[in-house]
Design a protein around this motif. Structure first.
Motif, PDB file in Angstrom:
ATOM      1  N   PRO A 181       3.549   2.386   0.561  1.00 19.34           N
ATOM      2  CA  PRO A 181       3.179   3.229   1.716  1.00 19.34           C
ATOM      3  C   PRO A 181       4.378   3.746   2.478  1.00 19.34           C
ATOM      4  O   PRO A 181       4.298   4.799   3.127  1.00 19.34           O
ATOM      5  N   GLU A 182       5.517   3.024   2.407  1.00 18.29           N
ATOM      6  CA  GLU A 182       6.705   3.465   3.121  1.00 18.29           C
ATOM      7  C   GLU A 182       7.192   4.830   2.633  1.00 18.29           C
ATOM      8  O   GLU A 182       7.783   5.604   3.403  1.00 18.29           O
ATOM      9  N   LEU A 183       6.938   5.131   1.360  1.00 16.83           N
ATOM     10  CA  LEU A 183       7.355   6.430   0.845  1.00 16.83           C
ATOM     11  C   LEU A 183       6.577   7.568   1.513  1.00 16.83           C
ATOM     12  O   LEU A 183       7.160   8.607   1.852  1.00 16.83           O
ATOM     13  N   TYR A 184       5.280   7.354   1.701  1.00 16.25           N
ATOM     14  CA  TYR A 184       4.479   8.362   2.394  1.00 16.25           C
ATOM     15  C   TYR A 184       4.890   8.475   3.859  1.00 16.25           C
ATOM     16  O   TYR A 184       4.929   9.583   4.416  1.00 16.25           O
ATOM     17  N   ASP A 185       5.187   7.335   4.475  1.00 22.89           N
ATOM     18  CA  ASP A 185       5.613   7.358   5.882  1.00 22.89           C
ATOM     19  C   ASP A 185       6.926   8.122   6.032  1.00 22.89           C
ATOM     20  O   ASP A 185       7.093   8.939   6.958  1.00 22.89           O
ATOM     21  N   ALA A 186       7.856   7.877   5.105  1.00 21.29           N
ATOM     22  CA  ALA A 186       9.138   8.575   5.167  1.00 21.29           C
ATOM     23  C   ALA A 186       8.959  10.077   4.938  1.00 21.29           C
ATOM     24  O   ALA A 186       9.595  10.903   5.612  1.00 21.29           O
ATOM     25  N   ARG A 196       2.967  18.427  -0.359  1.00 20.33           N
ATOM     26  CA  ARG A 196       4.340  18.035  -0.648  1.00 20.33           C
ATOM     27  C   ARG A 196       4.448  16.530  -0.895  1.00 20.33           C
ATOM     28  O   ARG A 196       5.245  16.085  -1.721  1.00 20.33           O
ATOM     29  N   LYS A 197       3.621  15.739  -0.203  1.00 23.04           N
ATOM     30  CA  LYS A 197       3.616  14.302  -0.452  1.00 23.04           C
ATOM     31  C   LYS A 197       3.090  14.008  -1.855  1.00 23.04           C
ATOM     32  O   LYS A 197       3.603  13.122  -2.543  1.00 23.04           O
ATOM     33  N   ILE A 198       2.073  14.751  -2.252  1.00 23.83           N
ATOM     34  CA  ILE A 198       1.543  14.557  -3.604  1.00 23.83           C
ATOM     35  C   ILE A 198       2.593  14.937  -4.645  1.00 23.83           C
ATOM     36  O   ILE A 198       2.808  14.219  -5.623  1.00 23.83           O
ATOM     37  N   TRP A 199       3.279  16.069  -4.435  1.00 23.92           N
ATOM     38  CA  TRP A 199       4.234  16.573  -5.422  1.00 23.92           C
ATOM     39  C   TRP A 199       5.498  15.724  -5.490  1.00 23.92           C
ATOM     40  O   TRP A 199       6.027  15.472  -6.562  1.00 23.92           O
ATOM     41  N   HIS A 200       6.000  15.289  -4.322  1.00 29.38           N
ATOM     42  CA  HIS A 200       7.286  14.605  -4.277  1.00 29.38           C
ATOM     43  C   HIS A 200       7.172  13.081  -4.262  1.00 29.38           C
ATOM     44  O   HIS A 200       8.186  12.405  -4.475  1.00 29.38           O
ATOM     45  N   VAL A 201       5.983  12.544  -3.983  1.00 30.49           N
ATOM     46  CA  VAL A 201       5.839  11.088  -3.924  1.00 30.49           C
ATOM     47  C   VAL A 201       4.840  10.584  -4.960  1.00 30.49           C
ATOM     48  O   VAL A 201       5.171   9.755  -5.809  1.00 30.49           O
ATOM     49  N   THR A 202       3.625  11.105  -4.899  1.00 27.98           N
ATOM     50  CA  THR A 202       2.554  10.570  -5.749  1.00 27.98           C
ATOM     51  C   THR A 202       2.842  10.797  -7.231  1.00 27.98           C
ATOM     52  O   THR A 202       2.827   9.847  -8.028  1.00 27.98           O
TER      53      THR A 202
END
Length: 291
Positions: A181-186, A196-202
């Motif tokens: 979850p810290e990746l989404y928080d960052a 962008r969260k889906i593309w760069h994190v998920t």
């Protein structure tokens, strides 16, 4: 042996014997039969590469190869991204997530034969068919669906995607729980929106799972049999006949004993192609899932 290897081997022996008897032996037997003329009734005759030559000279083989490739392409275009999109959307739901998971997995629980019979009822080409009635509300149709050579394969892909997507959705949902979850928080602190969260994190975090599900889907679509067999039996005009269905025709279309030599020859050709494809795929993507 000094470290307890003998006892481990004894415990594993029943599984090794059973696996060898019901898996390895049939593979070896099929490979031998591909060089024989046999119907399992008369004495087999060694014919060398004649069975492979007959398969390659059969015009239906090239039709089945084209149809299998067309099915695989459509299944990848529609069946590969849909489970991922559904899993990502479901992971963002805060309420009733378990209910959505159950609903997504429900088609997998339904027996495949029952599912196909149900969809054949939906695909009724008449104006009173289920799908044609729904589309008629917005002024579309009626469509011939599986009765038409052009629409038959996309219609089969639609049902196959519905039937198989649930299992892949559950795999993606399980993989999403491992994303920190810290990746989404960052990413949110940096001003990233949902896409962008889906593309760069998920997606980067799911890269290994995505690569595995992709090759599994390619192998599965190359061996499709049940849906074309039950929906159209390869019709209309061989527009949905697949490689596995052609293998079935070689082996079982004659009640007096099929041409098992040609059936096993085509089986060996398909198995070698999938093995080579898997080897090349894993060699090319071996570093992608780690970097």
């Amino acid at each position: 042996m000094r470290g307890g290897g003998l006892s481990n081997l004894l415990f594993a022996a029943p599984m090794i014997i059973i696996f060898g008897l019901f898996s390895f032996y049939p593979i070896i037997r099929a490979f031998v039969m591909s060089f024989q003329k046999t119907n399992l009734i008369t004495e087999p005759q060694f014919v060398g590469l004649l069975n492979f030559q007959r398969v390659l000279e059969d015009p239906v083989f090239w039709t089945a190869l084209q149809n299998t490739g067309w099915f695989a392409l459509l299944a990848l275009i529609f069946g590969y991204p849909i489970p991922l999109i559904a899993a990502v959307l479901m992971s963002e739901v805060r309420r009733a997530r378990g209910l959505y998971s159950v609903l997504a997995y429900l088609p997998v629980v339904i027996p495949p034969v029952v599912a196909v019979l149900l969809w054949k009822f939906f695909y009724d080409a008449g104006p009173n068919g289920v799908f044609n009635t729904i589309l008629g509300w917005v002024g579309l149709g009626p469509f011939p669906w599986i009765q038409d050579a052009t629409m038959a394969m996309p219609s089969i892909v639609l049902e196959a995607t519905w039937a198989a997507a649930g299992g892949t959705i559950i795999i993606y949902l399980a993989a999403l729980t491992g994303v920190a979850p810290e990746l989404y928080d960052a990413a949110e602190i940096d001003g990233a929106g949902i896409w962008r969260k889906i593309w760069h994190v998920t997606l980067p975090q799911l890269r290994g799972v995505l690569l595995i599900t992709l090759i599994l889907q390619i192998i599965g679509t190359a061996q499709v049999f049940l849906e074309p067999f039950l929906f159209t039996d390869g019709g209309p005009a061989n527009s949905t006949v697949t490689l596995l269905q052609l293998i079935y025709r070689y082996g079982f279309q004659n009640s007096l004993g099929g041409n098992y030599g040609s059936a096993t020859a085509l089986s060996v050709m398909l198995a070698l192609f999938l093995a080579l494809l898997s080897f090349v795929y894993f060699r090319l993507t071996s570093g992608w899932s780690k970097n």
